[in-house]
Structures are given as C-alpha cells and as structure tokens.
Design an enzyme around this catalytic site. Structure first.
Site, PDB file in Angstrom:
ATOM      1  N   HIS A  73       2.074  -3.611   2.170  1.00  9.73           N
ATOM      2  CA  HIS A  73       2.561  -2.885   0.999  1.00  9.73           C
ATOM      3  C   HIS A  73       2.663  -1.404   1.345  1.00  9.73           C
ATOM      4  CE1 HIS A  73       3.270  -1.873  -3.159  1.00  9.73           C
ATOM      5  NE2 HIS A  73       2.227  -1.063  -3.168  1.00  9.73           N
ATOM      6  N   LYS A  83       4.093   6.599  -3.957  1.00  9.13           N
ATOM      7  CA  LYS A  83       4.749   6.387  -2.654  1.00  9.13           C
ATOM      8  C   LYS A  83       6.266   6.427  -2.790  1.00  9.13           C
ATOM      9  CE  LYS A  83       2.778   2.382  -2.050  1.00  9.13           C
ATOM     10  NZ  LYS A  83       1.973   2.358  -3.281  1.00  9.13           N
ATOM     11  N   ASP A 134       8.209  -0.681  -0.876  1.00  5.75           N
ATOM     12  CA  ASP A 134       7.342  -1.710  -1.450  1.00  5.75           C
ATOM     13  C   ASP A 134       6.818  -2.700  -0.400  1.00  5.75           C
ATOM     14  OD1 ASP A 134       6.034  -2.834  -3.766  1.00  5.75           O
ATOM     15  OD2 ASP A 134       7.352  -4.556  -3.498  1.00  5.75           O
ATOM     16  N   ARG A 160     -10.423  19.079   7.422  1.00  8.69           N
ATOM     17  CA  ARG A 160      -9.623  20.279   7.224  1.00  8.69           C
ATOM     18  C   ARG A 160      -9.123  20.878   8.532  1.00  8.69           C
ATOM     19  NH1 ARG A 160     -12.570  24.016   2.798  1.00  8.69           N
ATOM     20  NH2 ARG A 160     -10.535  25.057   2.976  1.00  8.69           N
TER      21      ARG A 160
END
Length: 314
Positions: A139, A160, A178, A244
């Site tokens: 997916h 998405k 999808d 980070r």
C-alpha cells in the site's frame, strides 16, 4: 509460480510463427533463462534444460545443416521429443523440412525472428526477468522525482495521494497510487508498477477518482520505475525524538532487498511535496558521493580542532 504465455512473447518480440497449425494457447514460460542447444544438437543431453526457450543461432544452424540425414533423424527425434515450450530461429534462418515435420509431430512450436542472436537473447532475458520476477503488492504511492523512484507509504488517509498530486503539478511523474506491485528483478534492483485496473488513477478523498494521464498529459505518468527511496509518513508525535542530522542511513526491506528509508512526521504547515523533492535530491547526492550530514560533521570536527589548537597556543 509466475508465468508468461508464449502468445504474449510472440506479440512482444514480434516473432513469426512457422507452425500456425499447432495450438500454443496453453504454453507458458516459467523461467527467464534461455538455452542454446549446441551440445544437444551434437548429441550430448546430460543436464539439458528442456523447459527453457531454445534459441538457434547461426552456429547451431550451420552445424545442423552439415549433418547427414540419418544423424538428423536421430538428433531431431530425440531433442524434439522433450517437453520444449518453443524453438526460436534467429537471423531469419528457416529450419529444414525434416526439422519442421518432426516438430509438428511432437507439438513443438517453431518461431523465427529477424534479430541477431545475441541481441535477441539479451532482449528476451531482460524482459522475462521483469515479467517473471518475484512480486508483492504494498500500500503506497510511487512517484518518479528527478529520476529517483520514491515510494511514499503510511497509514490510510495520511496524505500520500495529495502529496503525489502536488508533485505531479510540480512536473514529476506518477507511477501508481494506492497499490504498488514490486518486482525483484535482481539482488540490487526493485521495480514498481501499477495494477492494470488502477493505472494512472489517483483517489482523492472528497473528490473521488482522478485520471492523471487525462488531466495532466502523458508526460505526467510512467508505467514502471525502480524504487530508490522509501518515505514513510507518520503523525507527528511530540514525545518522539526524530533524526535531525541523518548521519546514519535507515533502511527498509522488500523481497530481501534493502532500500533507504526516511520517516517523515506530518503536522499542519509542512509542505510534503517540497520535503519529498528534497529527500529525492539528497538521496541522489549521496549516490554521487556527497553527504551533507557528513560534511557538517567534518566541519564541526575541524572547528573543534582549531579551537583546541588556539587554546594550546595561548
């Protein structure tokens, strides 16, 4: 087990069927390897891979032509009695009448191509490797960003498809939305494609189905793309510590292949399309030998060394 119909191979490779009287509708190829039966034509049948496509080039053809009729009858009967999916003669070389007669008696299709032997072998092996590669469906959304295949994953409804639509508007190309079919074509390469039913479609909640190809043109879509980077979208968690600097590369695994992966936290105001673009360009830079995080680390280390040297001088 994955398979490709012989009819599909004939259509794709533009082969001429020299035995149209044979029914080939049920013949399937199950492995991408091919065989040039030079040793078998010479009479050596140990370890013969009869289930592969058999390719006849100029060398095999001239040797077969040089055999006396009695030897031809013996060799042809033995080799064509095996469960062979098909013979392909390259360079428009046509088999003799005895070979054709024996092939028809044993229901072995005979095909012909204009291409040179090496060129045809390379093309069909490459194509079969893709079609017969191990395949899974995941997916997500697959987009071509600056030539890098970026697979965007995350929970349903996280954004998405909206990110993919913004990327398309910025000039990038959609592969699939999808459902992503991932094929392992080698130990280093994963190729993603769309199921035939959903190809070029995007689902947008509140709007419905959008045909990207019709709305944005053929330059906005592509059929397949190697998967170079995975971006996993997740809800922002203020209690969680996020990377980070990016000194250590994270990976995810599909079909035994590792792919670089970034976990991107989502919160209002973050432009996902720009983040995905930046991640793709940064990944491309790393492949070309430049790592921004390592460069920053190097500068910090040099600065600390200079500071220490200055203190010692004082």
């Amino acid at each position: 087990m994955a398979s490709v119909k012989l009819e599909r191979i004939i259509e794709k490779m533009k082969l001429e069927n020299l035995t149209p009287e044979l029914d080939i509708s049920k013949i399937k190829i199950t492995q991408p390897d091919i065989n040039r039966p030079a040793l078998q034509v010479a009479g050596y049948f140990e370890h013969f891979e009869a289930t592969r496509l058999q390719i006849i080039g100029f060398v095999e053809y001239t040797y077969m032509e040089s055999l006396p009729r009695e030897r031809k009858e013996e060799i042809y009967a033995r080799i064509l009695s095996c469960d062979i999916p098909a013979f392909v003669f390259c360079r428009e070389l046509k088999p003799d009448e005895l070979f054709m007669k024996t092939a028809i008696e044993n229901n072995v299709p005979i095909l012909m191509t204009k291409k040179a032997t090496s060129a045809f072998m390379a093309e069909i092996i490459r194509w079969l490797n893709v079609k017969l590669a191990p395949c899974i469906s995941v997916h997500g959304v697959l987009v071509d960003i600056f030539g890098e295949g970026v697979l965007i994953t995350g929970e349903s409804g996280i954004g998405k498809s909206e990110a993919a639509l913004e990327l398309i508007k910025r000039g990038h190309r959609l592969v699939t939305d999808d459902a992503v079919e991932i094929r392992k074509v080698s130990d280093d390469t994963l190729v993603g494609s769309a199921p035939d039913i959903t190809k070029h479609f995007i689902e947008l909640r509140g709007i419905g189905i959008v045909d990207v190809k019709m709305l944005f043109g053929v330059s906005s879509v592509r059929d397949t793309q190697t998967i170079d980077l995975v971006i996993r979208l997740e809800d922002w968690d203020k209690e969680k510590e996020y990377d980070r600097l990016g000194l250590e590369e994270e990976y995810t695994e599909y079909l035994g292949n590792k792919v670089a992966c970034h976990n991107i936290p989502i919160r209002p105001g973050r432009n996902l399309a720009v983040i995905c673009e930046s991640a793709a360009i940064n990944h491309r830079q790393k492949k070309m030998g430049y790592n921004a995080a390592q460069e920053l680390y190097r500068r910090v280390q040099e600065s600390l060394l200079r500071k220490r040297d200055d203190e010692e001088d004082d």
